[in-house]
Design an enzyme around this catalytic site. Sequence first.
Site, mmCIF file in Angstrom:
data_model
loop_
_atom_site.group_PDB
_atom_site.id
_atom_site.type_symbol
_atom_site.label_atom_id
_atom_site.label_comp_id
_atom_site.label_asym_id
_atom_site.label_seq_id
_atom_site.Cartn_x
_atom_site.Cartn_y
_atom_site.Cartn_z
ATOM 1 N N HIS A 99 0.815 -1.214 0.000
ATOM 2 C CA HIS A 99 0.000 0.000 0.000
ATOM 3 C C HIS A 99 0.849 1.263 0.000
ATOM 4 O O HIS A 99 0.414 2.325 0.438
ATOM 5 C CB HIS A 99 -1.015 -0.034 1.147
ATOM 6 C CG HIS A 99 -2.243 -0.782 0.732
ATOM 7 N ND1 HIS A 99 -2.162 -1.988 0.091
ATOM 8 C CD2 HIS A 99 -3.557 -0.488 0.810
ATOM 9 C CE1 HIS A 99 -3.395 -2.409 -0.189
ATOM 10 N NE2 HIS A 99 -4.256 -1.516 0.235
ATOM 11 N N ASP A 160 -5.551 4.924 9.992
ATOM 12 C CA ASP A 160 -6.983 5.037 9.670
ATOM 13 C C ASP A 160 -7.504 3.787 8.970
ATOM 14 O O ASP A 160 -8.707 3.537 8.940
ATOM 15 C CB ASP A 160 -7.228 6.232 8.737
ATOM 16 C CG ASP A 160 -7.016 7.550 9.443
ATOM 17 O OD1 ASP A 160 -6.958 7.557 10.681
ATOM 18 O OD2 ASP A 160 -6.907 8.574 8.745
ATOM 19 N N GLU A 271 -9.328 13.820 15.111
ATOM 20 C CA GLU A 271 -8.841 14.113 13.748
ATOM 21 C C GLU A 271 -9.633 15.303 13.204
ATOM 22 O O GLU A 271 -10.316 16.007 13.955
ATOM 23 C CB GLU A 271 -8.993 12.896 12.828
ATOM 24 C CG GLU A 271 -7.934 11.826 13.044
ATOM 25 C CD GLU A 271 -7.722 10.912 11.832
ATOM 26 O OE1 GLU A 271 -8.247 11.204 10.734
ATOM 27 O OE2 GLU A 271 -7.019 9.889 11.993
HETATM 28 P P1 FAD Z 1 4.346 -1.693 1.881
HETATM 29 O O1 FAD Z 1 3.780 -0.658 1.003
HETATM 30 O O2 FAD Z 1 4.306 -3.063 1.394
HETATM 31 O O3 FAD Z 1 5.850 -1.290 2.286
HETATM 32 C C1 FAD Z 1 6.178 0.027 2.688
HETATM 33 C C2 FAD Z 1 7.685 0.170 2.904
HETATM 34 O O4 FAD Z 1 8.075 -0.601 4.030
HETATM 35 C C3 FAD Z 1 8.523 -0.373 1.734
HETATM 36 O O5 FAD Z 1 9.699 0.363 1.633
HETATM 37 C C4 FAD Z 1 8.833 -1.801 2.160
HETATM 38 O O6 FAD Z 1 9.995 -2.279 1.565
HETATM 39 C C5 FAD Z 1 8.966 -1.633 3.661
HETATM 40 N N1 FAD Z 1 8.540 -2.824 4.392
HETATM 41 C C6 FAD Z 1 7.390 -3.516 4.275
HETATM 42 N N2 FAD Z 1 7.369 -4.520 5.164
HETATM 43 C C7 FAD Z 1 8.527 -4.460 5.843
HETATM 44 C C8 FAD Z 1 9.097 -5.225 6.884
HETATM 45 N N3 FAD Z 1 8.471 -6.270 7.415
HETATM 46 N N4 FAD Z 1 10.315 -4.875 7.328
HETATM 47 C C9 FAD Z 1 10.980 -3.827 6.825
HETATM 48 N N5 FAD Z 1 10.490 -3.065 5.837
HETATM 49 C C10 FAD Z 1 9.279 -3.379 5.355
HETATM 50 N N6 FAD Z 1 -0.327 5.665 7.184
HETATM 51 C C11 FAD Z 1 -0.461 6.219 8.392
HETATM 52 O O7 FAD Z 1 0.516 6.441 9.080
HETATM 53 N N7 FAD Z 1 -1.691 6.553 8.865
HETATM 54 C C12 FAD Z 1 -2.834 6.290 8.189
HETATM 55 O O8 FAD Z 1 -3.915 6.576 8.662
HETATM 56 C C13 FAD Z 1 -2.714 5.668 6.920
HETATM 57 N N8 FAD Z 1 -3.805 5.363 6.195
HETATM 58 C C14 FAD Z 1 -3.672 4.746 5.001
HETATM 59 C C15 FAD Z 1 -4.810 4.418 4.273
HETATM 60 C C16 FAD Z 1 -4.702 3.771 3.057
HETATM 61 C C17 FAD Z 1 -5.962 3.412 2.298
HETATM 62 C C18 FAD Z 1 -3.415 3.498 2.525
HETATM 63 C C19 FAD Z 1 -3.281 2.857 1.194
HETATM 64 C C20 FAD Z 1 -2.272 3.839 3.225
HETATM 65 C C21 FAD Z 1 -2.388 4.472 4.470
HETATM 66 N N9 FAD Z 1 -1.267 4.827 5.211
HETATM 67 C C22 FAD Z 1 -1.418 5.394 6.448
HETATM 68 C C23 FAD Z 1 0.078 4.648 4.673
HETATM 69 C C24 FAD Z 1 0.636 3.315 5.070
HETATM 70 O O9 FAD Z 1 0.940 3.296 6.445
HETATM 71 C C25 FAD Z 1 1.939 3.044 4.314
HETATM 72 O O10 FAD Z 1 1.725 3.159 2.941
HETATM 73 C C26 FAD Z 1 2.463 1.664 4.654
HETATM 74 O O11 FAD Z 1 3.768 1.545 4.140
HETATM 75 C C27 FAD Z 1 1.619 0.609 4.033
HETATM 76 O O12 FAD Z 1 1.881 -0.630 4.624
HETATM 77 P P2 FAD Z 1 2.134 -1.889 3.737
HETATM 78 O O13 FAD Z 1 2.089 -3.037 4.664
HETATM 79 O O14 FAD Z 1 1.258 -1.943 2.562
HETATM 80 O O15 FAD Z 1 3.650 -1.609 3.311
#
Ligand code: FAD
Length: 517
Positions: A99, A160, A271
């Site tokens: 994400h 969120d 918020e």
């Molecule tokens: P990914 O997108 O898969 O990875 C993100 C980064 O972290 C990459 O660089 C990846 O290589 C690294 N990574 C992933 N897993 C690991 C691991 N286990 N160890 C080390 N590195 C790792 N953020 C907020 O803070 N607050 C919010 O309210 C919020 N709301 C959101 C709502 C939506 C609909 C979306 C799409 C995103 C939101 N986000 C929010 C952002 C979100 O926290 C970040 O985009 C987060 O990185 C997504 O998590 P993911 O598991 O999909 O990570």
Amino acid sequence: NILFIRGLMILFLSCLTIRLNFCISSIPSSLKALPLKGHFSFEEADLKHVARDFGNRYQSHPMAVLHPKSVSDIADTIKHIWNLGPSSQLTVAARGHGHSLQGQAQSHGGVVINMESLSVPEMQVYTGESPYVDVSGGELWINILHETLKYGLTPRSWTDYLHLTVGGTLSNGGVSGQAFRHGPQISNVQKLEIVTGTGEVVNCSEEQNGDLFHGVLGGLGQFGIITKARIVLEPAPTMVKWIRVLYADFTAFTRDQEKLIFAKKAFDYVEGFVIINRTGLLNNWRSSFNPQNPVQAIKFKSDGRTLFCLELGKYYNLEETLVVNQEVEKHLSHLNHIPSTLFQTEVTYVDFLDRVHISEVKLRSKGLWDVPHPWLNLFIPKTKIHHFAEVVFGNIVTETSNGPVLIYPVNKSKWDNRTSVVMPEEDIFYLVAFLASAVPSSNGPDGLENILNQNKKILEYCERSHLGVKQYLPHYTTEEAWRLHFGSQWQIFQQRKSVYDPLAMLAPGQQIFQKSI
Ligand code: FAD
């Protein structure tokens, strides 16, 4: 003689190229040969899936996807690539739920680790005096919520949206309306297990390997892969009073927000969001909020004015309803919102926390979820927020119909400045999040080009006016820009990289460091 030496050099270079090509082409088989509990996939469909993310704008195809079943699968893979040395050019990206917005979890020609396959450890809830849960770095927060609720417990700090992984949000920060009280998610972790860029498995906490512990939190995946995390828990409520009130005056809005983040036990969630150029309001409520008095909500007309919506949550259990109602009424009576605009509802704790998923289901059914998301998230110092609002809301941003614009203050004392996350200088700062969805092939205000252009104008204005703004979920493509972003933290960030990931093979999609060749 010269011709002879030239000939020898050409021969040497040709041999080197052949050897390098041989090494590169033999990599898939050397990966396949690793004795793992999980497996590597080289299937096109798998590669294609991890080549994209929620942002839906950047795509990098990896060479392979690792579906790990154990921590040693990850450690052995990284060790193997480390042993290949810099010439292999292979990089490794942990992918949580994908994400990210700009390819941060992608690896061009490298290995993507699908963290959600990591099935160990199974979640372990400790229910003693200071409760916690041990989870895998690939666990989704929504699953943690459901598991801990079985014990009447819950994590304290959220995002969120809960369909994100622990490793993904801890690599950034994890901020939502509870952060004013408990700090971001990175302030609510006691221990981590990390696989570093050399394939070493390291346990860390404040007391043990503290430098790695703090570095990884908010560390954009640069220092290691989070394979386990211990998350702090608290007793869970069953219900939430969910409240929205409107302001036309930005000063009154922010004054009330700031008052509430210091008011002890007033609300559990604070918020807010900006409403620009809207007419009817009810149809445009973000997410699943359905006020109990829809008639009153329908009657209120925003008529294109810029309005500011304060959003509050009060947790409670059913037997406390009467007392909580009185308390909430008392706190609301001290606010300076437009009197006729008090909208309330009561929902279960799970429905409240999972509210954005309810919107996701609706958007998916209309084909509006898998569109480009040119999001921009900023941390803005408190003393600059009025200036920012004056210039940006209604002037640069003239519509909010293509996604919400969130705005709420957090209190820096709840953040740990030893972590890698980059914050503004001041004690209170605002998260302002422009969460636009672009309408595919539109050239209008909701088209991708237009939204990107708007983001650029906002960033240019912040820079020109020296507001001391920091990007959250930062995206830069040059070392110079990253240096500026990190400011005085750059040196320690760089130093940690050279210690924990000396070949710079981890999280290449962040575009901070290049694998040394
Ligand atoms: P990914 O997108 O898969 O990875 C993100 C980064 O972290 C990459 O660089 C990846 O290589 C690294 N990574 C992933 N897993 C690991 C691991 N286990 N160890 C080390 N590195 C790792 N953020 C907020 O803070 N607050 C919010 O309210 C919020 N709301 C959101 C709502 C939506 C609909 C979306 C799409 C995103 C939101 N986000 C929010 C952002 C979100 O926290 C970040 O985009 C987060 O990185 C997504 O998590 P993911 O598991 O999909 O990570």
